[in-house]
Motif scaffolding. Structure first.
Motif, mmCIF file in Angstrom:
data_model
loop_
_atom_site.group_PDB
_atom_site.id
_atom_site.type_symbol
_atom_site.label_atom_id
_atom_site.label_comp_id
_atom_site.label_asym_id
_atom_site.label_seq_id
_atom_site.Cartn_x
_atom_site.Cartn_y
_atom_site.Cartn_z
ATOM 1 N N GLU A 92 40.240 17.321 57.298
ATOM 2 C CA GLU A 92 41.437 18.131 57.058
ATOM 3 C C GLU A 92 41.708 18.227 55.550
ATOM 4 N N TYR A 93 41.574 17.116 54.852
ATOM 5 C CA TYR A 93 41.759 17.084 53.401
ATOM 6 C C TYR A 93 40.765 18.021 52.715
ATOM 7 N N MET A 94 39.490 17.951 53.119
ATOM 8 C CA MET A 94 38.473 18.804 52.497
ATOM 9 C C MET A 94 38.784 20.277 52.722
ATOM 10 N N SER A 95 39.205 20.632 53.928
ATOM 11 C CA SER A 95 39.533 22.031 54.212
ATOM 12 C C SER A 95 40.694 22.507 53.344
ATOM 13 N N SER A 96 41.725 21.676 53.225
ATOM 14 C CA SER A 96 42.874 22.087 52.407
ATOM 15 C C SER A 96 42.486 22.157 50.926
ATOM 16 N N GLN A 97 41.618 21.258 50.476
ATOM 17 C CA GLN A 97 41.159 21.309 49.091
ATOM 18 C C GLN A 97 40.333 22.567 48.822
ATOM 19 N N LEU A 98 39.551 22.979 49.804
ATOM 20 C CA LEU A 98 38.781 24.213 49.636
ATOM 21 C C LEU A 98 39.709 25.414 49.492
ATOM 22 N N LEU A 99 40.800 25.431 50.241
ATOM 23 C CA LEU A 99 41.789 26.513 50.089
ATOM 24 C C LEU A 99 42.406 26.503 48.696
ATOM 25 N N VAL A 100 42.758 25.321 48.218
ATOM 26 C CA VAL A 100 43.341 25.192 46.882
ATOM 27 C C VAL A 100 42.332 25.643 45.828
ATOM 28 N N ALA A 101 41.076 25.234 45.975
ATOM 29 C CA ALA A 101 40.032 25.629 45.024
ATOM 30 C C ALA A 101 39.880 27.142 44.992
ATOM 31 N N ASN A 102 39.986 27.763 46.150
ATOM 32 C CA ASN A 102 39.859 29.215 46.219
ATOM 33 C C ASN A 102 41.029 29.888 45.501
ATOM 34 N N ILE A 103 42.234 29.417 45.773
ATOM 35 C CA ILE A 103 43.426 30.024 45.170
ATOM 36 C C ILE A 103 43.451 29.806 43.655
ATOM 37 N N LYS A 104 43.144 28.585 43.228
ATOM 38 C CA LYS A 104 43.206 28.252 41.801
ATOM 39 C C LYS A 104 41.923 28.593 41.046
ATOM 40 N N ASN A 105 40.884 28.974 41.793
ATOM 41 C CA ASN A 105 39.586 29.256 41.194
ATOM 42 C C ASN A 105 39.110 28.046 40.376
ATOM 43 N N ASP A 106 39.167 26.872 41.016
ATOM 44 C CA ASP A 106 38.910 25.598 40.336
ATOM 45 C C ASP A 106 37.595 24.986 40.808
ATOM 46 N N PRO A 107 36.566 25.008 39.942
ATOM 47 C CA PRO A 107 35.278 24.437 40.341
ATOM 48 C C PRO A 107 35.310 22.912 40.505
ATOM 49 N N VAL A 108 36.217 22.233 39.821
ATOM 50 C CA VAL A 108 36.301 20.773 39.920
ATOM 51 C C VAL A 108 36.649 20.369 41.349
ATOM 52 N N ILE A 109 37.535 21.105 41.991
ATOM 53 C CA ILE A 109 37.912 20.798 43.375
ATOM 54 C C ILE A 109 36.726 21.036 44.305
ATOM 55 N N LEU A 110 35.990 22.118 44.065
ATOM 56 C CA LEU A 110 34.788 22.380 44.878
ATOM 57 C C LEU A 110 33.774 21.255 44.718
ATOM 58 N N GLU A 111 33.602 20.779 43.502
ATOM 59 C CA GLU A 111 32.654 19.693 43.255
ATOM 60 C C GLU A 111 33.089 18.399 43.952
ATOM 61 N N GLU A 112 34.409 18.161 44.023
ATOM 62 C CA GLU A 112 34.911 16.988 44.735
ATOM 63 C C GLU A 112 34.562 17.068 46.221
ATOM 64 N N VAL A 113 34.801 18.241 46.820
ATOM 65 C CA VAL A 113 34.485 18.425 48.239
ATOM 66 C C VAL A 113 32.981 18.315 48.459
ATOM 67 N N GLN A 114 32.222 18.863 47.544
ATOM 68 C CA GLN A 114 30.761 18.790 47.644
ATOM 69 C C GLN A 114 30.304 17.328 47.637
ATOM 70 N N LYS A 115 30.883 16.511 46.769
ATOM 71 C CA LYS A 115 30.514 15.092 46.712
ATOM 72 C C LYS A 115 30.902 14.377 48.002
ATOM 73 N N LEU A 116 32.090 14.659 48.521
ATOM 74 C CA LEU A 116 32.514 14.038 49.780
ATOM 75 C C LEU A 116 31.556 14.401 50.913
ATOM 76 N N LEU A 117 31.207 15.682 51.013
ATOM 77 C CA LEU A 117 30.276 16.119 52.058
ATOM 78 C C LEU A 117 28.918 15.437 51.896
ATOM 79 N N HIS A 118 28.451 15.361 50.666
ATOM 80 C CA HIS A 118 27.154 14.735 50.398
ATOM 81 C C HIS A 118 27.174 13.263 50.799
ATOM 82 N N ASP A 119 28.242 12.552 50.420
ATOM 83 C CA ASP A 119 28.340 11.122 50.756
ATOM 84 C C ASP A 119 28.404 10.905 52.274
ATOM 85 N N LEU A 120 29.160 11.748 52.967
ATOM 86 C CA LEU A 120 29.245 11.636 54.427
ATOM 87 C C LEU A 120 27.898 11.923 55.080
#
Length: 159
Positions: A92-120
């Motif tokens: 749920e956190y990752m999905s909401s962060q992806l929405l925020v990244a889209n709205i803010k156009n923030d690559p740092v948030i995308l990279e955070e989600v990418q790292k979480l997905l990779h670790d999982l």
């Protein structure tokens, strides 16, 4: 008449994915979901850097869909206990962060989600490796004794 080469490549890729899904174990299906989400997030990062807003939005939507409709939906909270509940909250956190990244156009948030997905994904793959480490080794087939009178099938010729 035959379509473009691009549509042929997409058709081939779709068949390969469908065949992989049909033949996959439940564990492998989760790995495939992680791979799909990682690819979607990586694409969104590239599209964000290229300032391709529509494509970025489409890739982020795809990643959210995979996380929500694939990974979250596959959780069995009754059997999985606290682990499943914690994973649900993380998805749920990752999905909401992806929405925020889209709205803010923030690559740092995308990279955070990418790292979480990779670790999982790594943790999920480690579970399968541990399971396979405890399997009994396969016994090689017993070689047949040489029989000079037995026909050699590989040298028979059809008339």
């Amino acid at each position: 008449m035959f379509g473009t080469a691009r549509s042929g490549v997409h058709a081939y890729a779709n068949v390969a994915v469908e065949t992989g899904v049909i033949a996959a174990s439940p564990h492998k299906l989760i790995v495939m979901l992680f791979d799909g989400a990682l690819i979607a997030v990586a694409s969104a990062l590239q599209q964000m850097k290229a300032n391709n807003i529509p494509a970025k939005g489409k890739s982020i939507s795809k990643a959210i869909s995979i996380i929500d409709s694939g990974l979250r939906a596959s959780l069995n909270k009754k059997v999985g206990g606290d682990i499943a509940l914690n994973l649900d909250a993380l998805y749920e956190y990752m999905s909401s962060q992806l929405l925020v990244a889209n709205i803010k156009n923030d690559p740092v948030i995308l990279e955070e989600v990418q790292k979480l997905l990779h670790d999982l994904k790594e943790a999920w793959c480690a579970i399968d490796n541990e399971k396979n480490a405890y399997k009994q080794p396969e016994v090689p087939p017993i070689a047949r004794a040489y029989d000079p009178l037995a026909p050699n099938i590989s040298t028979l010729v059809k008339a």
